[in-house]
Design a protein around this motif. Structure first.
Motif, PDB file in Angstrom:
ATOM      1  N   CYS A 101      -6.460   2.527   4.535  1.00 26.82           N
ATOM      2  CA  CYS A 101      -6.119   3.739   3.765  1.00 26.82           C
ATOM      3  C   CYS A 101      -7.164   4.060   2.699  1.00 26.82           C
ATOM      4  O   CYS A 101      -7.293   5.207   2.264  1.00 26.82           O
ATOM      5  CB  CYS A 101      -4.758   3.563   3.105  1.00 26.82           C
ATOM      6  N   CYS A 128      -4.589  -0.377   0.980  1.00 26.26           N
ATOM      7  CA  CYS A 128      -5.149  -1.271   2.009  1.00 26.26           C
ATOM      8  C   CYS A 128      -6.503  -0.724   2.489  1.00 26.26           C
ATOM      9  O   CYS A 128      -6.814   0.450   2.288  1.00 26.26           O
ATOM     10  CB  CYS A 128      -4.172  -1.428   3.169  1.00 26.26           C
ATOM     11  N   CYS A 137       0.869  -1.174   0.000  1.00 24.19           N
ATOM     12  CA  CYS A 137       0.000   0.000   0.000  1.00 24.19           C
ATOM     13  C   CYS A 137       0.909   1.227   0.000  1.00 24.19           C
ATOM     14  O   CYS A 137       1.755   1.369   0.888  1.00 24.19           O
ATOM     15  CB  CYS A 137      -0.894  -0.027   1.235  1.00 24.19           C
ATOM     16  N   CYS A 168       0.741   3.477   3.516  1.00 24.13           N
ATOM     17  CA  CYS A 168       1.228   3.034   4.835  1.00 24.13           C
ATOM     18  C   CYS A 168       2.335   1.997   4.708  1.00 24.13           C
ATOM     19  O   CYS A 168       2.879   1.550   5.724  1.00 24.13           O
ATOM     20  CB  CYS A 168       0.080   2.478   5.665  1.00 24.13           C
TER      21      CYS A 168
END
Ligand SMILES: [Zn+2]
Ligand SMILES: [Zn+2]
Length: 224
Positions: A58, A55, A42, A45
């Motif tokens: 997020c 993800c 991702c 993050c």
């Protein structure tokens, strides 16, 4: 090829940015080591994530479904981008485009490939809109549709602003041309370097508002 590119080629014939071999900006020997591959994660993050999907945590703050990153913004990647932007090198843009084509999975049918616009004053100075050129090559190679659907409405300085402020400033700075063409389409956004992510998120957010069905992005190098 544009005049300025031709002039530059005459002044400075290409040699490999890593080993100096003449004839190309990045020779086949150096390619793999010079541009190490990123793992699937991702982008917000850095959590491991198949196919570089944003993800679920997020995803609540992002309109981007997958964001593919070819490499880190270090060494040769930095030099390639620099040569492309400031020496007007079409060859550097073509190398970056080829790397992105290989980094991407197959695209859904009729995907619109949309470049994040270069600030127009820079395009005027440089005579080359490198991101548009990269997006056009990706569209051709991936049998998708090149569409320069985003344009700058005004120039906004981002210096010192918070993430949220930058996002809203960037959304004000961009505009969707012909939003009717975007509706219900799959979109692939293209940019060269990812720094704060504010620009690409603003672009994705505007395209979502214009009715895009899903939005992915591909970026050559992420600054960390
Ligand atoms: Zn080399
Ligand atoms: Zn995440």
């Amino acid at each position: 090829m544009r005049l300025i590119e031709n002039l530059y080629k005459v002044i400075a014939p290409s040699s490999c940015l890593r080993c100096g071999t003449e004839g190309t900006l990045l020779c086949a020997w150096c390619n793999e080591e010079a541009l190490p591959e990123e793992y699937d994660r991702c982008y917000r993050c850095n959590a491991l994530s198949p196919q570089s999907a944003t993800c679920s945590a997020c995803r609540r703050k992002s309109a981007i479904k997958h964001l593919f990153i070819r490499t880190a913004y270090t060494d040769v990647a930095k030099q390639l981008v620099h040569v492309m932007k400031f020496n007007f090198s079409g060859e550097a843009a073509d190398i970056i485009a080829k790397e992105l084509v290989h980094a991407l999975p197959a695209l859904p049918p009729n995907t619109l490939v949309i470049p994040v616009p270069t600030v127009s004053v820079h395009v005027r100075q440089r005579g080359l809109d490198h991101t548009a050129r990269i997006a056009a090559i990706i569209a051709k190679e991936k049998e998708a549709v090149y569409m320069p659907a985003l344009t700058h409405s005004k120039f906004v300085r981002q210096v010192g602003a918070s993430r949220a402020t930058r996002l809203s400033q960037m959304k004000d700075a961009l505009r969707v041309r012909n939003p009717e063409y975007i509706k219900d389409c799959h979109v692939l956004l293209v940019d060269d370097v990812l720094t704060t992510g504010a620009t690409i998120e603003a672009a994705a957010s505007l395209l979502k508002e214009a009715g895009a069905k899903s939005i992915d992005a591909v970026i050559f190098a992420q600054a960390k």
